[in-house]
Design a protein around this motif. Structure first.
Motif, PDB file in Angstrom:
ATOM      1  N   GLU A  28     -15.623  -5.118   3.066  1.00  0.00           N
ATOM      2  CA  GLU A  28     -15.977  -4.094   4.029  1.00  0.00           C
ATOM      3  C   GLU A  28     -15.994  -4.677   5.443  1.00  0.00           C
ATOM      4  O   GLU A  28     -16.541  -5.747   5.652  1.00  0.00           O
ATOM      5  CB  GLU A  28     -17.363  -3.523   3.710  1.00  0.00           C
ATOM      6  CG  GLU A  28     -17.445  -2.902   2.334  1.00  0.00           C
ATOM      7  CD  GLU A  28     -18.836  -2.398   1.992  1.00  0.00           C
ATOM      8  OE1 GLU A  28     -19.743  -2.501   2.841  1.00  0.00           O
ATOM      9  OE2 GLU A  28     -19.000  -1.908   0.874  1.00  0.00           O
ATOM     10  N   TYR A  34     -18.294  -7.538  11.297  1.00  0.00           N
ATOM     11  CA  TYR A  34     -17.028  -7.598  12.039  1.00  0.00           C
ATOM     12  C   TYR A  34     -16.835  -8.952  12.714  1.00  0.00           C
ATOM     13  O   TYR A  34     -15.709  -9.413  12.893  1.00  0.00           O
ATOM     14  CB  TYR A  34     -16.945  -6.482  13.088  1.00  0.00           C
ATOM     15  CG  TYR A  34     -17.805  -6.751  14.296  1.00  0.00           C
ATOM     16  CD1 TYR A  34     -17.278  -7.407  15.400  1.00  0.00           C
ATOM     17  CD2 TYR A  34     -19.147  -6.385  14.321  1.00  0.00           C
ATOM     18  CE1 TYR A  34     -18.075  -7.681  16.506  1.00  0.00           C
ATOM     19  CE2 TYR A  34     -19.940  -6.650  15.420  1.00  0.00           C
ATOM     20  CZ  TYR A  34     -19.405  -7.299  16.506  1.00  0.00           C
ATOM     21  OH  TYR A  34     -20.185  -7.587  17.588  1.00  0.00           O
ATOM     22  N   LEU A  56      -4.749  -5.841   5.085  1.00  0.00           N
ATOM     23  CA  LEU A  56      -5.992  -5.115   4.823  1.00  0.00           C
ATOM     24  C   LEU A  56      -5.926  -4.342   3.509  1.00  0.00           C
ATOM     25  O   LEU A  56      -6.704  -3.409   3.279  1.00  0.00           O
ATOM     26  CB  LEU A  56      -6.294  -4.154   5.980  1.00  0.00           C
ATOM     27  CG  LEU A  56      -6.436  -4.797   7.362  1.00  0.00           C
ATOM     28  CD1 LEU A  56      -6.681  -3.715   8.421  1.00  0.00           C
ATOM     29  CD2 LEU A  56      -7.551  -5.818   7.375  1.00  0.00           C
ATOM     30  N   VAL A  59      -9.297  -4.026   1.656  1.00  0.00           N
ATOM     31  CA  VAL A  59     -10.467  -3.601   2.423  1.00  0.00           C
ATOM     32  C   VAL A  59     -10.982  -2.288   1.823  1.00  0.00           C
ATOM     33  O   VAL A  59     -10.225  -1.350   1.624  1.00  0.00           O
ATOM     34  CB  VAL A  59     -10.129  -3.438   3.918  1.00  0.00           C
ATOM     35  CG1 VAL A  59     -11.242  -2.750   4.668  1.00  0.00           C
ATOM     36  CG2 VAL A  59      -9.842  -4.809   4.521  1.00  0.00           C
ATOM     37  N   PHE A  62     -13.595   0.464   6.378  1.00  0.00           N
ATOM     38  CA  PHE A  62     -13.060   0.001   7.650  1.00  0.00           C
ATOM     39  C   PHE A  62     -13.619   0.872   8.761  1.00  0.00           C
ATOM     40  O   PHE A  62     -13.188   2.011   8.949  1.00  0.00           O
ATOM     41  CB  PHE A  62     -11.527   0.074   7.625  1.00  0.00           C
ATOM     42  CG  PHE A  62     -10.866  -0.671   8.728  1.00  0.00           C
ATOM     43  CD1 PHE A  62     -10.840  -2.049   8.740  1.00  0.00           C
ATOM     44  CD2 PHE A  62     -10.264   0.008   9.764  1.00  0.00           C
ATOM     45  CE1 PHE A  62     -10.220  -2.749   9.764  1.00  0.00           C
ATOM     46  CE2 PHE A  62      -9.635  -0.675  10.793  1.00  0.00           C
ATOM     47  CZ  PHE A  62      -9.617  -2.052  10.784  1.00  0.00           C
ATOM     48  N   GLY A  66     -13.957  -2.620  13.125  1.00  0.00           N
ATOM     49  CA  GLY A  66     -12.726  -3.211  12.604  1.00  0.00           C
ATOM     50  C   GLY A  66     -11.541  -2.888  13.488  1.00  0.00           C
ATOM     51  O   GLY A  66     -10.709  -3.749  13.787  1.00  0.00           O
ATOM     52  N   ILE A  67     -11.474  -1.649  13.940  1.00  0.00           N
ATOM     53  CA  ILE A  67     -10.406  -1.246  14.859  1.00  0.00           C
ATOM     54  C   ILE A  67     -10.534  -2.014  16.167  1.00  0.00           C
ATOM     55  O   ILE A  67      -9.540  -2.525  16.690  1.00  0.00           O
ATOM     56  CB  ILE A  67     -10.440   0.266  15.101  1.00  0.00           C
ATOM     57  CG1 ILE A  67     -10.072   1.002  13.813  1.00  0.00           C
ATOM     58  CG2 ILE A  67      -9.491   0.657  16.230  1.00  0.00           C
ATOM     59  CD1 ILE A  67     -10.275   2.502  13.877  1.00  0.00           C
ATOM     60  N   ALA A  88      -1.478  -2.141   5.636  1.00  0.00           N
ATOM     61  CA  ALA A  88      -2.480  -1.312   4.961  1.00  0.00           C
ATOM     62  C   ALA A  88      -1.840   0.022   4.622  1.00  0.00           C
ATOM     63  O   ALA A  88      -1.269   0.672   5.494  1.00  0.00           O
ATOM     64  CB  ALA A  88      -3.696  -1.093   5.844  1.00  0.00           C
ATOM     65  N   VAL A  93      -8.314   2.524   5.436  1.00  0.00           N
ATOM     66  CA  VAL A  93      -7.917   1.843   6.666  1.00  0.00           C
ATOM     67  C   VAL A  93      -7.032   2.736   7.533  1.00  0.00           C
ATOM     68  O   VAL A  93      -7.210   2.815   8.745  1.00  0.00           O
ATOM     69  CB  VAL A  93      -7.184   0.519   6.346  1.00  0.00           C
ATOM     70  CG1 VAL A  93      -6.663  -0.134   7.611  1.00  0.00           C
ATOM     71  CG2 VAL A  93      -8.101  -0.427   5.584  1.00  0.00           C
ATOM     72  N   GLU A 103      -2.764   3.427  15.534  1.00  0.00           N
ATOM     73  CA  GLU A 103      -1.903   2.919  14.468  1.00  0.00           C
ATOM     74  C   GLU A 103      -0.599   2.317  14.992  1.00  0.00           C
ATOM     75  O   GLU A 103      -0.167   1.272  14.513  1.00  0.00           O
ATOM     76  CB  GLU A 103      -1.623   3.982  13.413  1.00  0.00           C
ATOM     77  CG  GLU A 103      -0.831   5.161  13.927  1.00  0.00           C
ATOM     78  CD  GLU A 103      -0.599   6.202  12.872  1.00  0.00           C
ATOM     79  OE1 GLU A 103      -0.019   5.883  11.825  1.00  0.00           O
ATOM     80  OE2 GLU A 103      -1.021   7.348  13.090  1.00  0.00           O
ATOM     81  N   LEU A 108       1.020  -0.837  12.486  1.00  0.00           N
ATOM     82  CA  LEU A 108       0.529  -0.604  11.131  1.00  0.00           C
ATOM     83  C   LEU A 108       1.697  -0.319  10.206  1.00  0.00           C
ATOM     84  O   LEU A 108       2.528   0.545  10.496  1.00  0.00           O
ATOM     85  CB  LEU A 108      -0.454   0.574  11.126  1.00  0.00           C
ATOM     86  CG  LEU A 108      -1.051   0.957   9.786  1.00  0.00           C
ATOM     87  CD1 LEU A 108      -1.914  -0.179   9.245  1.00  0.00           C
ATOM     88  CD2 LEU A 108      -1.879   2.229   9.930  1.00  0.00           C
TER      89      LEU A 108
END
Length: 132
Positions: A28, A34, A56, A59, A62, A66-67, A88, A93, A103, A108
């Motif tokens: 997590e 973080y 990720l 994960v 999120f 995290g971002i 991911a 995520v 994104e 991503l």
């Protein structure tokens, strides 16, 4: 040599292969931990690496921190002239990144293979969180 930094709810394992740093995050990522992810990702950046790929796939949660960590790391990577991609493909995520519209800024990709391919292609210009 692989590095492994842990917290009860998150683990980050980094490895290097042919100049690319791979960071596999498991667990997590939220306000409670973080800083573990941030320290590991920023700590693995150096001028000898050509790219960073953050995986990720494992994960389970999120959050917004995290971002924020990924945006900060992306800015550092860009200053070093390195490639960057995030792998991911699951909602936990992907949805927060889509909702916040970061994104594309974070490159991503749905799979690790796609993320690796993204950093192997020549990049089109730099990244700045503040640019339009």
């Amino acid at each position: 040599m692989p590095l492994d930094r842990q917290h009860p709810d998150v683990a980050v394992r980094t490895t290097r292969r042919r100049g690319v740093v791979f960071a596999h995050v498991r667990g997590e990522v939220d306000t409670a931990n973080y800083d573990v992810v941030r320290a590991e990702l920023l700590g693995c950046l150096d001028n000898g690496s050509t790219a960073l790929v953050v995986d990720l796939a494992d994960v389970e949660f999120f959050g917004s921190m995290g971002i924020a960590v990924l945006v900060e790391v992306r800015e550092h990577v860009d200053r070093l002239g390195m490639g960057f991609a995030v792998a991911a493909g699951h909602r936990v995520v992907v949805n927060p990144m889509r909702v916040t519209q970061v994104e594309r800024l974070l490159t991503l990709r749905p799979t690790l293979e796609d993320a690796i391919a993204a950093v192997e292609r020549p990049r089109e210009g730099g990244f700045s969180w503040w640019s339009p």
